[in-house]
Design an enzyme around this catalytic site. Structure first.
Site, short mmCIF file in Angstrom:
data_model
loop_
_atom_site.label_atom_id
_atom_site.label_comp_id
_atom_site.label_asym_id
_atom_site.label_seq_id
_atom_site.Cartn_x
_atom_site.Cartn_y
_atom_site.Cartn_z
N HIS A 293 -4.52 1.66 10.71
CA HIS A 293 -5.55 2.25 9.86
C HIS A 293 -6.71 2.57 10.79
CE1 HIS A 293 -3.44 -0.20 6.68
NE2 HIS A 293 -3.38 1.04 6.22
N ASP B 216 6.79 -5.48 -0.54
CA ASP B 216 6.91 -5.31 0.93
C ASP B 216 7.76 -6.41 1.57
OD1 ASP B 216 5.30 -3.07 0.71
OD2 ASP B 216 3.48 -4.09 1.36
N ASP C 106 -8.48 -0.49 11.64
CA ASP C 106 -7.73 -1.45 12.47
C ASP C 106 -8.08 -1.19 13.94
OD1 ASP C 106 -6.17 -2.65 10.40
OD2 ASP C 106 -4.72 -1.01 10.50
N HIS D 166 8.15 1.74 -2.29
CA HIS D 166 7.48 2.70 -3.17
C HIS D 166 8.51 3.50 -3.97
CE1 HIS D 166 3.68 2.76 -0.35
NE2 HIS D 166 3.97 1.57 -0.82
#
Ligand code: XUL
Ligand code: MN
Length: 343
Positions: free
Chosen positions: A48, A249, A51, A212
């Site tokens: 990210h 996840d 991050d 997802h």
């Protein structure tokens, strides 16, 4: 030996907080995580924006680039690449009601600022992919946003990103819900439609996350195949998910082994990775795991992937052809089960 290169993000080793309880493990320093990633066989790190540059909101554009250069130096010293940078458009107060589709103009401008800075960071890290997980681009209250206008806002935002850098690739990661109720971009089909509506469809593709797809009631292998058929599978987030509940996840393959096999199979059959793509993992360790062993889910995911890769290598395509010609799909299904269940 695997034909694939693997990547993971620093958020995949986390402190274990969930919606009902606090953190259960100490934070592990970024550099320590990355050293461990190298040790367990990863080739690249996913980021990210924050991050890579944690205090970026309070930094100038030059300061952000300089901080990203330092991270690149560290990655180089470890022999690791950066796969992508994703603007984190769901944590900041400016993204309470979404980013690109927020009802607030100021917040939409903030989302674009983070997207542009993510491109700057990606360039410094030596990568050309921006991942958009459109976390809050949707609604909790269905009437709170105009869906047609919102989809058009997504398209204009993507076009602006394409204009900012003529080489950047936009990689959209669809998810049907969580943290919002109704997402504006829930599946790979929606990603492909957004891609087609943008000014340079060749630079807008998808990242399919197994969990997802399961949350959307779809088969991850078929979603992967759909993007491959369009030439637009830019990345994957392999993991697993026990049905339609919160986003789990889990380690790859631990819930839906046959689906996992078919994900590896479709990736291998279509030479995924030949253009430098990584097999990305987006896996969370169980909350119960002790800190001493909190990389186990990543190691297990890679191990399961490789075991399935070996099964795919043994898949008997001649037998498949024969059984398809006979329309004996019961026999074909049993063959697959035996392949998976026998040593
Ligand atoms: C959320 C999710 C994210 C993205 C990166 O469900 O998968 O971690 O992959 O922003
Ligand atoms: Mn993901």
């Amino acid at each position: 030996m695997s034909n694939f290169k693997f990547s993971v993000g620093p958020w995949n080793v986390h402190e274990g907080a969930d919606a009902f309880g606090p953190e259960v493990r100490e934070s592990i320093d970024f550099e320590k995580k990355v050293r461990k990633f190298k040790e367990i066989g990863l080739s690249a790190v996913q980021f990210h924006d924050d991050d890579a540059v944690p205090e970026m909101n309070n930094m100038s554009e030059e300061q952000i680039k300089k901080a990203a250069r330092d991270v690149k130096g560290f990655l180089d010293s470890q022999g690791l690449a950066a796969e992508f940078v994703a603007p984190r458009l769901w944590m900041d107060p400016h993204t309470t009601d979404g980013g690109f589709t927020s009802n607030s103009k100021e917040d939409r401008d903030f989302a674009m600022w983070r997207a542009y800075r993510s491109i700057d960071i990606a360039r410094e890290l030596g990568c050309d992919k921006i991942v958009l997980w459109l976390a809050r681009e949707g609604t909790l209250c269905a009437e709170s946003k105009d869906t047609v206008e919102s989809v058009n806002r997504l398209i204009s935002s993507i076009n602006a990103i394409l204009d900012y850098d003529s080489g950047i690739k936009v990689v959209i990661e669809p998810k049907p819900n969580e943290p919002i109720d109704r997402s504006f971009c829930p599946t790979m089909g929606h990603v492909m439609a957004l891609s087609a509506a943008c000014k340079d469809p060749s630079r807008v593709g998808g990242l399919l996350e197994s969990a997802h797809a399961v949350l959307a009631g779809l088969d991850p292998a078929n979603e992967i195949a759909f993007a491959l058929a369009m030439g637009k599978l830019f990345s994957v987030h392999l993991n697993d998910q026990n049905g339609m509940r919160y986003d789990q996840d889990k380690a790859f393959g631990v819930e839906n082994l046959r689906q996992a096999f078919n994900q590896v199979k479709v990736l291998k059959e279509n030479n995924y990775g030949s253009k430098g793509e990584y097999v990305g993992l987006d896996v969370k360790v169980m909350r119960t795991q002790k800190i001493e062993d909190c990389y186990r889910h990543i190691e297990n995911s890679i191990k399961i992937f490789k075991m399935l890769e070996a099964k795919v290598a043994r898949f008997d395509y001649e037998l498949q052809k024969k059984l398809v010609a006979e329309r004996n799909y019961e026999a074909l299904e049993m063959y697959v089960m035996e392949l998976l269940l026998q040593g």
